[in-house]
Motif scaffolding. Structure first.
Motif, PDB file in Angstrom:
ATOM      1  N   GLU A   1     -16.897  39.528 -27.640  1.00  0.00           N
ATOM      2  CA  GLU A   1     -15.459  39.172 -27.826  1.00  0.00           C
ATOM      3  C   GLU A   1     -15.822  37.932 -26.311  1.00  0.00           C
ATOM      4  N   ALA A   2     -16.153  38.032 -25.517  1.00  0.00           N
ATOM      5  CA  ALA A   2     -15.877  36.973 -24.430  1.00  0.00           C
ATOM      6  C   ALA A   2     -17.076  35.683 -25.009  1.00  0.00           C
ATOM      7  N   ILE A   3     -17.797  35.847 -25.668  1.00  0.00           N
ATOM      8  CA  ILE A   3     -19.179  34.573 -26.095  1.00  0.00           C
ATOM      9  C   ILE A   3     -18.555  33.998 -26.491  1.00  0.00           C
ATOM     10  N   ARG A   4     -17.187  34.127 -28.063  1.00  0.00           N
ATOM     11  CA  ARG A   4     -16.636  33.354 -28.279  1.00  0.00           C
ATOM     12  C   ARG A   4     -15.970  32.320 -28.607  1.00  0.00           C
ATOM     13  N   ASN A   5     -15.792  32.378 -26.974  1.00  0.00           N
ATOM     14  CA  ASN A   5     -15.288  30.954 -26.576  1.00  0.00           C
ATOM     15  C   ASN A   5     -16.169  29.549 -25.837  1.00  0.00           C
ATOM     16  N   LEU A   6     -17.931  30.132 -25.911  1.00  0.00           N
ATOM     17  CA  LEU A   6     -18.821  29.104 -25.067  1.00  0.00           C
ATOM     18  C   LEU A   6     -19.216  28.816 -26.355  1.00  0.00           C
ATOM     19  N   PRO A   7     -19.070  27.680 -26.572  1.00  0.00           N
ATOM     20  CA  PRO A   7     -19.344  26.565 -27.538  1.00  0.00           C
ATOM     21  C   PRO A   7     -21.358  26.154 -27.778  1.00  0.00           C
ATOM     22  N   GLY A   8     -21.653  26.858 -28.524  1.00  0.00           N
ATOM     23  CA  GLY A   8     -23.066  27.033 -28.851  1.00  0.00           C
ATOM     24  C   GLY A   8     -23.713  27.815 -28.988  1.00  0.00           C
ATOM     25  N   VAL A   9     -22.743  29.316 -28.453  1.00  0.00           N
ATOM     26  CA  VAL A   9     -23.465  30.455 -28.570  1.00  0.00           C
ATOM     27  C   VAL A   9     -23.211  31.289 -29.339  1.00  0.00           C
ATOM     28  N   THR A  10     -23.921  32.251 -30.036  1.00  0.00           N
ATOM     29  CA  THR A  10     -23.374  32.763 -30.991  1.00  0.00           C
ATOM     30  C   THR A  10     -24.132  34.665 -30.100  1.00  0.00           C
ATOM     31  N   TYR A  11     -23.630  35.514 -30.589  1.00  0.00           N
ATOM     32  CA  TYR A  11     -23.674  36.930 -30.948  1.00  0.00           C
ATOM     33  C   TYR A  11     -23.782  37.527 -31.885  1.00  0.00           C
ATOM     34  N   THR A  12     -24.959  38.951 -31.814  1.00  0.00           N
ATOM     35  CA  THR A  12     -25.461  39.627 -32.642  1.00  0.00           C
ATOM     36  C   THR A  12     -25.391  40.715 -32.023  1.00  0.00           C
ATOM     37  N   PRO A  13     -25.314  41.868 -32.795  1.00  0.00           N
ATOM     38  CA  PRO A  13     -24.933  43.804 -31.542  1.00  0.00           C
ATOM     39  C   PRO A  13     -26.417  43.901 -31.680  1.00  0.00           C
ATOM     40  N   GLY A  14     -26.329  44.817 -30.653  1.00  0.00           N
ATOM     41  CA  GLY A  14     -28.070  45.730 -30.401  1.00  0.00           C
ATOM     42  C   GLY A  14     -27.818  46.726 -30.540  1.00  0.00           C
ATOM     43  N   PRO A  15     -28.515  47.376 -29.811  1.00  0.00           N
ATOM     44  CA  PRO A  15     -29.266  47.591 -28.720  1.00  0.00           C
ATOM     45  C   PRO A  15     -30.592  46.732 -29.221  1.00  0.00           C
ATOM     46  N   PRO A  16     -31.170  45.721 -27.997  1.00  0.00           N
ATOM     47  CA  PRO A  16     -30.851  44.686 -27.009  1.00  0.00           C
ATOM     48  C   PRO A  16     -29.373  44.138 -28.042  1.00  0.00           C
ATOM     49  N   SER A  17     -28.739  44.102 -27.609  1.00  0.00           N
ATOM     50  CA  SER A  17     -27.844  42.124 -27.636  1.00  0.00           C
ATOM     51  C   SER A  17     -28.555  41.225 -28.257  1.00  0.00           C
ATOM     52  N   GLN A  18     -27.835  40.891 -28.960  1.00  0.00           N
ATOM     53  CA  GLN A  18     -29.144  38.956 -29.251  1.00  0.00           C
ATOM     54  C   GLN A  18     -27.417  37.811 -28.380  1.00  0.00           C
ATOM     55  N   ILE A  19     -27.862  37.092 -27.609  1.00  0.00           N
ATOM     56  CA  ILE A  19     -26.901  36.188 -27.674  1.00  0.00           C
ATOM     57  C   ILE A  19     -27.565  34.658 -27.780  1.00  0.00           C
ATOM     58  N   SER A  20     -27.346  34.430 -28.310  1.00  0.00           N
ATOM     59  CA  SER A  20     -28.455  33.029 -28.600  1.00  0.00           C
ATOM     60  C   SER A  20     -27.847  31.453 -28.223  1.00  0.00           C
ATOM     61  N   SER A  21     -28.675  30.570 -28.611  1.00  0.00           N
ATOM     62  CA  SER A  21     -27.851  29.291 -28.376  1.00  0.00           C
ATOM     63  C   SER A  21     -29.753  28.744 -28.701  1.00  0.00           C
ATOM     64  N   ARG A  22     -29.389  27.478 -28.975  1.00  0.00           N
ATOM     65  CA  ARG A  22     -30.313  26.334 -29.307  1.00  0.00           C
ATOM     66  C   ARG A  22     -31.978  26.834 -30.440  1.00  0.00           C
ATOM     67  N   GLY A  23     -30.853  27.585 -31.344  1.00  0.00           N
ATOM     68  CA  GLY A  23     -32.847  28.547 -31.488  1.00  0.00           C
ATOM     69  C   GLY A  23     -33.262  29.674 -30.633  1.00  0.00           C
ATOM     70  N   ASP A  24     -32.989  30.110 -30.100  1.00  0.00           N
ATOM     71  CA  ASP A  24     -33.336  31.238 -29.778  1.00  0.00           C
ATOM     72  C   ASP A  24     -32.520  31.951 -28.732  1.00  0.00           C
ATOM     73  N   SER A  25     -33.085  33.207 -28.554  1.00  0.00           N
ATOM     74  CA  SER A  25     -32.356  34.297 -27.959  1.00  0.00           C
ATOM     75  C   SER A  25     -32.521  34.635 -26.772  1.00  0.00           C
ATOM     76  N   THR A  26     -31.866  35.195 -26.138  1.00  0.00           N
ATOM     77  CA  THR A  26     -31.463  35.736 -24.327  1.00  0.00           C
ATOM     78  C   THR A  26     -32.969  37.179 -24.604  1.00  0.00           C
TER      79      THR A  26
END
Length: 769
Positions: free
Chosen positions: A150-175
């Motif tokens: 829920e915290a990630i929703r505040n970050l512009p241009g950042v998306t979240y997909t549940p894991g594991p591992p959970s994927q946090i993505s921006s600019r066309g690639d993930s963490t």
């Protein structure tokens, strides 16, 4: 204690990074401190106003400085020392004494105004040549948020997909599941750690390598933990909500020894619900952190122990139907009991020591260490789609299942020597650093598949152990380490960052499939020199333009291998970014606009001739622009929002990367009377134009269909404060709209959270020094 309120020309919304023009004549220490605080719009509190040391002559202080810098200059050469104490406070203290002076700026706790993610030292965001988006604990509190999701929703241009591992993505690639705490790598099995004990969460956009070694590709996610400084107020929460949600939390602290400057803090959370509104049984989160701090005469030591137990459940499963261009529910089985559970224990230690401190030169030794042990249990069934075999078989549904138990040992450390030299109009901040990260992974997994109705639908399965005859055992050791040389130069309106990192990566992996004793071993060694550079030009006090160049290396996931058994080659990423940064409305509101381009040289594609293996495909090429806003438009109207546009620069579309993303959180405060306040919050998230990846297991052909629906949700909050007490009601997904988390594949799509409400009572009790 005698409190002296000092009136200033403007409020210090971020006195630790905001600069002011000082021209303070020499005089008694008491008078100089009051004058400096007045210029920065801060309040001064003396523990002992009769202390004779306050009558000593100090100063003068001149220049464009932060509040902390001005106070340090005023006290240079004396036995007094200055350090930022958190909560918008600067402490002036004397070794072995208790006559502290607390200078408190009326800062904005709703936004973070500096970062060390790109520069390895606290740097105002306005002077940082890159894009860093963040959310503070104060904003999360207005949303009753305790989870990273829920915290990630505040970050512009950042998306979240549940894991594991959970994927946090921006600019066309993930963490790729990586995250960091205080700049040190977290356990890959650590799951989504609770956020109750963090001050802020931030993401550095682009292929960063200065801080992390091997890149996390889609952005560096960093959690800044709370610290014990003796200044935090005791706070207690109790909450209830939908689906029989119940929550209790505590944040208390104090002084162990004022003369020895030892402080403590304890943060705890317990929350549980019977189910999640979009599916899933018994989500919970339990966490506790014991935090200690020491501050004295150039020493800064922070130590903490953290333990948490989380059970993350999945939303209902859906799949994209290409024949009707719709999203359909998976009905042949229920994933209501699917979950992944994490248990974690970590120890953290940070030590800083000022070796030399003068008006022109500072030399500091800094060292940080983090150890984390994590266990993760996974039970999950996945839907792989419909296959038409024709003839007597006809259309078949493919179902697969995963059960695993993982242990992960993670040790991370970083040490550097920091030197700051001021010669006339030029200031240089030089850093030589070495960091090291080691992790050991032990995993036992079992899987199954069934062609339904040709085969009976399998049960969920059980967690495997070493007695399971059909198991997959993985043992891997990974090392990331590097040497960094960096210079940060300020010359009038110019701020330059020059950095070079020699990074090394070692992987040893041993994988055995039982009962066939098939080995899938992998060893990989990487050695790369990675440059980073950037330039900021401050055109005015409220506007600057910047450019940054970053290069990074990303090793492949463990399961990505070529048919001939060779390790898959690492991807080299290159990022370019240019933009403008504004400080508007007297510095209350920060605005960043940027254009970026990002390339990598290879991307794994399924080998059509050998399913289950991969071949190097063309690298991804993305570009786009972003705009982010954070701060107060008026003293009572806070805005955190952003818009991001991302697209592919090649014929291959970006996967799981929305072309359009927008988010906003608007918080308005109304004063109702003496000690009474009403806060009203409203915001939402939007994503559209997402491409999936789909590979036909029979033909090996890969396609990139467009996902047919948008992600739209709105959230609201109403908070009433009376003195130290607050009652805060929040509603997520206010209109109960059907959403799917940012999709990656055409099958096994997870439903986003439905409408949920939380009602939390908070008591923030006053504390005397």
């Amino acid at each position: 204690m005698v409190a002296l309120a000092v009136c200033g020309a403007q409020q210090a919304y971020g006195q630790t990074v905001t600069r002011y023009d000082f021209d303070v004549a020499a005089g008694p220490r008491r008078q100089v401190i009051q004058t400096i605080a007045g210029i920065a719009g801060a309040d001064v509190s003396f523990a002992d106003a009769a202390d004779k040391g306050l009558d000593q002559v100090v100063g003068p202080v001149r220049g464009n400085l932060t509040l902390a810098q001005a106070l340090r200059e005023a006290l240079a050469g004396s036995k007094w020392f200055v350090e930022t104490a958190g909560n918008g406070q600067v402490r002036i203290a004397r070794s072995g004494g208790n006559a502290d002076i607390i200078v408190t700026g009326r800062r904005d706790p709703l936004r973070k105004e500096d970062s060390n993610l790109l520069t390895r030292s606290d740097t105002p965001l306005k002077d940082t040549p890159g894009t860093i988006v963040s959310v503070t604990q104060s904003v999360l509190a207005t949303q009753n948020t305790t989870s990273l999701n829920e915290a990630i929703r505040n970050l512009p241009g950042v998306t979240y997909t549940p894991g594991p591992p959970s994927q946090i993505s921006s600019r066309g690639d993930s963490t790729r599941g990586a995250s960091f705490t205080n700049g040190l790598r977290n356990s890959i099995a650590g799951g989504d750690a609770p956020t109750i004990d963090v001050e802020s969460i931030e993401v550095l956009k682009g292929p960063s390598s200065v801080l992390t070694g091997t890149s996390v590709a889609g952005g560096l996610v960093n959690l800044n933990p709370k610290r014990a400084t003796g200044t935090s107020l005791p706070q207690f929460d109790f909450g209830v909500g939908s689906n029989d949600y119940i929550r209790g939390s505590v944040d208390v602290g104090g002084t162990i020894s004022e003369s020895d400057r030892l402080y403590w803090r304890f943060v705890g959370l317990s929350e549980h619900a019977d189910r999640q509104s979009n599916g899933g049984q018994n989500p919970h989160s339990y966490a506790a952190s014991a935090i200690f701090g020491y501050r004295d005469n150039g020493w800064k030591i922070d130590a903490s122990s953290q333990v948490y137990d989380t059970r993350i459940v999945y939303g209902k499963l859906y799949y994209a139907d290409p024949t009707t261009n719709t999203v359909q529910p998976v009905t042949i089985f229920s994933n209501d009991n699917n979950y992944y559970k994490t248990r974690s224990l970590s120890q953290n230690l940070g030590v800083e020591r000022d070796l030399v401190t003068s008006e022109a030169f500072t030399l500091r030794l800094r060292s940080r260490m983090r150890y984390q042990y994590a266990e993760q249990t996974l039970q999950n069934q996945l839907y792989q789609g419909k296959y038409n075999f024709g003839g007597a078989i006809g259309i078949i549904d493919l179902v697969t299942g995963n059960n695993s138990f993982s242990k992960n040992y993670q040790f991370s450390s970083s040490s550097d020597l920091y030197a700051k030299l001021e010669t006339g109009s030029v200031t240089q901040q030089f850093i030589v650093a070495f960091d090291y990260s080691w992790q050991k992974i032990n995993q036992i997994a079992s899987g199954y598949s069934a062609l339904v109705p040709f085969q009976p639908l399998p049960s969920l399965g059980s967690i495997p152990d070493s007695s399971n005859p059909n198991r997959n055992e993985l043992r891997a050791t990974r090392k990331d380490y590097g040497l960094v040389v960096q210079d940060q130069i300020s010359w009038g309106p110019f701020h330059a960052l020059l950095s070079a990192r020699q990074t090394w990566y070692d992987l040893t992996s041993r994988q055995v499939f039982y009962p066939y004793l098939i080995n899938n071993d992998a060893d990989q060694r990487i050695s790369k020199l990675l440059p980073t550079g950037g330039l900021v030009f401050s055109a005015t006090k409220w506007a600057s333009i910047y450019y940054t160049y970053q290069k990074a290396v990303t090793p492949p996931n463990l399961g990505v291998r070529t048919y001939r058994g060779a390790p898959f080659p690492a991807a080299i990423s290159t990022g370019h970014e240019a933009g403008v940064k504004l400080e508007l409305f007297g510095g209350r509101l920060s605005v960043t606009g940027d254009y970026f381009r990002k390339d990598n040289n290879n991307y794994p594609l399924i080998d059509p001739a050998h399913p289950g293996f991969y071949i190097p495909g063309p690298g991804q090429k993305s570009e786009g622009f972003e705009i982010n806003q954070s701060g107060k438009i008026t003293p009572t109207l806070f805005l955190q929002s952003g818009f991001a546009y991302t697209t592919s620069r090649s014929a291959t579309p970006l996967v799981s990367a929305p072309r359009y993303q927008a988010n906003a959180w608007l918080l308005k405060s109304f004063t109702l009377g003496d000690r009474q306040q009403l806060d009203i919050g409203f915001g939402g998230n939007y994503q559209s134009n997402v491409n999936l990846v789909k590979t036909d297991s029979l033909t090996g052909i890969t396609t990139y269909p467009k996902f047919p629906i948008k992600y739209v949700r709105f959230d609201a909050a109403v908070g009433y404060t009376y003195g130290p007490y607050k009652l805060n009601l929040t509603v997520n997904n206010l209109f109960d709209r059907f959403n799917i988390y940012t999709p990656l594949v055409a099958n096994s799509l997870y439903q986003g959270v439905g409408r949920e409400f939380r009602l939390v009572f908070t008591a923030a009790l006053p504390k005397s020094r």
